[in-house]
Design a protein around this motif. Structure first.
Motif, PDB file in Angstrom:
ATOM      1  N   CYS A 184     -27.951 -24.584 -47.888  1.00  0.00           N
ATOM      2  CA  CYS A 184     -29.026 -24.852 -48.857  1.00  0.00           C
ATOM      3  C   CYS A 184     -28.720 -24.354 -50.257  1.00  0.00           C
ATOM      4  CB  CYS A 184     -30.332 -24.235 -48.361  1.00  0.00           C
ATOM      5  SG  CYS A 184     -30.327 -22.425 -48.299  1.00  0.00           S
ATOM      6  N   GLY A 185     -27.592 -23.646 -50.444  1.00  0.00           N
ATOM      7  CA  GLY A 185     -27.264 -23.150 -51.773  1.00  0.00           C
ATOM      8  C   GLY A 185     -28.348 -22.225 -52.289  1.00  0.00           C
ATOM      9  N   GLY A 186     -28.726 -22.396 -53.545  1.00  0.00           N
ATOM     10  CA  GLY A 186     -29.765 -21.566 -54.142  1.00  0.00           C
ATOM     11  C   GLY A 186     -31.171 -21.990 -53.791  1.00  0.00           C
ATOM     12  N   GLY A 187     -31.322 -23.078 -53.020  1.00  0.00           N
ATOM     13  CA  GLY A 187     -32.626 -23.467 -52.513  1.00  0.00           C
ATOM     14  C   GLY A 187     -33.451 -24.362 -53.406  1.00  0.00           C
ATOM     15  N   SER A 188     -32.849 -24.990 -54.420  1.00  0.00           N
ATOM     16  CA  SER A 188     -33.631 -25.840 -55.324  1.00  0.00           C
ATOM     17  C   SER A 188     -34.280 -27.011 -54.584  1.00  0.00           C
ATOM     18  CB  SER A 188     -32.748 -26.343 -56.467  1.00  0.00           C
ATOM     19  OG  SER A 188     -31.609 -27.041 -55.966  1.00  0.00           O
ATOM     20  N   PHE A 189     -33.557 -27.591 -53.615  1.00  0.00           N
ATOM     21  CA  PHE A 189     -34.104 -28.696 -52.818  1.00  0.00           C
ATOM     22  C   PHE A 189     -35.300 -28.217 -52.000  1.00  0.00           C
ATOM     23  CE2 PHE A 189     -33.703 -30.903 -48.582  1.00  0.00           C
ATOM     24  CZ  PHE A 189     -34.192 -32.136 -48.978  1.00  0.00           C
ATOM     25  N   LEU A 190     -35.174 -27.044 -51.397  1.00  0.00           N
ATOM     26  CA  LEU A 190     -36.257 -26.516 -50.561  1.00  0.00           C
ATOM     27  C   LEU A 190     -37.483 -26.135 -51.387  1.00  0.00           C
ATOM     28  CD1 LEU A 190     -34.282 -24.273 -48.028  1.00  0.00           C
ATOM     29  CD2 LEU A 190     -35.168 -26.584 -47.697  1.00  0.00           C
ATOM     30  N   GLN A 191     -37.257 -25.677 -52.609  1.00  0.00           N
ATOM     31  CA  GLN A 191     -38.398 -25.314 -53.458  1.00  0.00           C
ATOM     32  C   GLN A 191     -39.302 -26.508 -53.710  1.00  0.00           C
ATOM     33  OE1 GLN A 191     -37.704 -22.698 -56.962  1.00  0.00           O
ATOM     34  NE2 GLN A 191     -35.570 -22.660 -56.274  1.00  0.00           N
ATOM     35  N   VAL A 192     -38.695 -27.660 -53.974  1.00  0.00           N
ATOM     36  CA  VAL A 192     -39.484 -28.866 -54.226  1.00  0.00           C
ATOM     37  C   VAL A 192     -40.241 -29.283 -52.972  1.00  0.00           C
ATOM     38  CG1 VAL A 192     -39.349 -31.329 -54.785  1.00  0.00           C
ATOM     39  CG2 VAL A 192     -37.992 -29.674 -56.079  1.00  0.00           C
ATOM     40  N   LEU A 193     -39.553 -29.286 -51.838  1.00  0.00           N
ATOM     41  CA  LEU A 193     -40.207 -29.703 -50.586  1.00  0.00           C
ATOM     42  C   LEU A 193     -41.337 -28.748 -50.196  1.00  0.00           C
ATOM     43  CD1 LEU A 193     -37.203 -30.878 -48.385  1.00  0.00           C
ATOM     44  CD2 LEU A 193     -38.878 -32.277 -49.577  1.00  0.00           C
ATOM     45  N   LYS A 194     -41.143 -27.476 -50.442  1.00  0.00           N
ATOM     46  CA  LYS A 194     -42.191 -26.505 -50.124  1.00  0.00           C
ATOM     47  C   LYS A 194     -43.460 -26.807 -50.917  1.00  0.00           C
ATOM     48  CE  LYS A 194     -42.971 -21.489 -49.832  1.00  0.00           C
ATOM     49  NZ  LYS A 194     -42.375 -20.140 -50.072  1.00  0.00           N
ATOM     50  N   LYS A 195     -43.300 -27.167 -52.192  1.00  0.00           N
ATOM     51  CA  LYS A 195     -44.455 -27.523 -53.018  1.00  0.00           C
ATOM     52  C   LYS A 195     -45.115 -28.817 -52.558  1.00  0.00           C
ATOM     53  CE  LYS A 195     -43.749 -25.092 -57.348  1.00  0.00           C
ATOM     54  NZ  LYS A 195     -43.840 -25.193 -58.821  1.00  0.00           N
TER      55      LYS A 195
END
Length: 302
Positions: free
Chosen positions: A102-113
């Motif tokens: 996931c690297g730094g998590g930028s993709f997950l941050q968007v999905l979490k929102k």
């Protein structure tokens, strides 16, 4: 360095040296890497294979994929809501998603929102720590290490692996780990560079997405599907995708290698409209620069 005697996908012993390869970021350096091929499934891979410890210098803390920042995140979230998808994946609102690498998590941050229950696995210590600082649940280590520590009782509806599988030493084993964590009706989404696209065939190791030695394996649609088959998975959907910027860079590399045309000049000759049309044309024939493949449990297709 680990010397391989068998193919890392199909386990065939029929592997042999193909050619020497260099670093596409530093093409004037000596050809340091040996590229092997499998006579049975056709996979291409580095052999001997550098270990993770040997590759750490190629993944500094400021490595691009370790970025935690999302440019204009609110606009990205709103666009994903409008389209119902983010980065080619339908937004699984209320579902559980695991991002492998996931690297730094930028993709997950968007999905979490967007209302997705997210979790990540990341071997890079600095990237995993940065993602956790952003409030994300991220495990530091490989997927194999995650399962060794946590088991497989926790299941996920969607498992994503974007441009990571070609950097894993045993891709079939990694896909098998994903299979063990996949919910019965869930799916696995994988993206990797397409070593069968025209620019890859023309440029060889000089193609920017060959990316040796960070990438230790070169996938084609055939060999990626074989990795899924070996792992007990079935193909759910398959296509290619070409970022226009990647297509433009491939074109400039080809012109530089063929006509010694400097990139500063070639970039002026390649119009945005032409690149977009070319990218769409390549993907309409499933010959684009990246392979997008979805896997699922075999019974899910029944």
């Amino acid at each position: 360095m680990q010397q391989l005697t068998n193919c890392p996908v199909c386990d065939s012993p029929k592997i042999s040296f193909r050619n020497k390869a260099g670093n596409s970021e530093h093409p004037k350096e000596p050809l340091h890497w040996s590229l092997f091929g499998c006579d049975d499934c056709g996979l291409r891979f580095l052999n001997p294979q550098p270990t993770w410890q040997e590759l750490i210098p190629y993944y500094p803390p400021d490595y691009l994929c370790y970025n935690t920042h999302v440019d204009d995140e609110d606009a990205v979230v709103e666009e994903a809501k409008r389209r119902g998808e983010h980065r080619h994946i339908p937004v699984p609102v209320g579902k559980r998603l695991l991002d492998v690498g996931c690297g730094g998590g930028s993709f997950l941050q968007v999905l979490k929102k967007l209302g997705v229950e997210v979790k990540g696995v990341e071997p890079g210590e600095s990237a995993a720590a940065a993602a956790r600082d952003c409030g994300l649940d991220v495990f530091t280590g490989t997927l194999e290490e995650y399962i060794a520590q946590n088991g497989t009782d926790e299941k996920f509806d969607v498992i994503t692996c974007s441009h990571v599988l070609m950097a894993t030493p045993s891709p079939a084993q990694t896909l098998d780990c994903m299979r063990q964590l996949l919910a019965p009706n869930g799916y696995i989404w994988v993206a990797v560079p397409n070593a069968e696209c025209e620019s890859a065939r023309v440029l060889g190791w000089r193609w920017h997405s060959a990316y040796f030695p960070r990438n230790i394996i070169q996938f084609t649609p055939k060999t990626l599907s074989k990795a899924g088959e070996v792992s007990g998975l079935k193909i759910r959907r398959q296509s290619t995708y070409s970022f226009p910027s990647a297509v433009a860079y491939s074109l400039s590399l080809r012109w530089r290698n063929r006509w010694f045309l400097p990139q500063k000049i070639s970039s002026r000759l390649i119009s945005d409209n032409y690149v977009k049309r070319l990218a769409q044309e390549l993907d309409s024939r499933d010959e684009g620069e990246a392979i997008l493949m979805e896997f699922c449990h075999p019974q899910s297709l029944n």
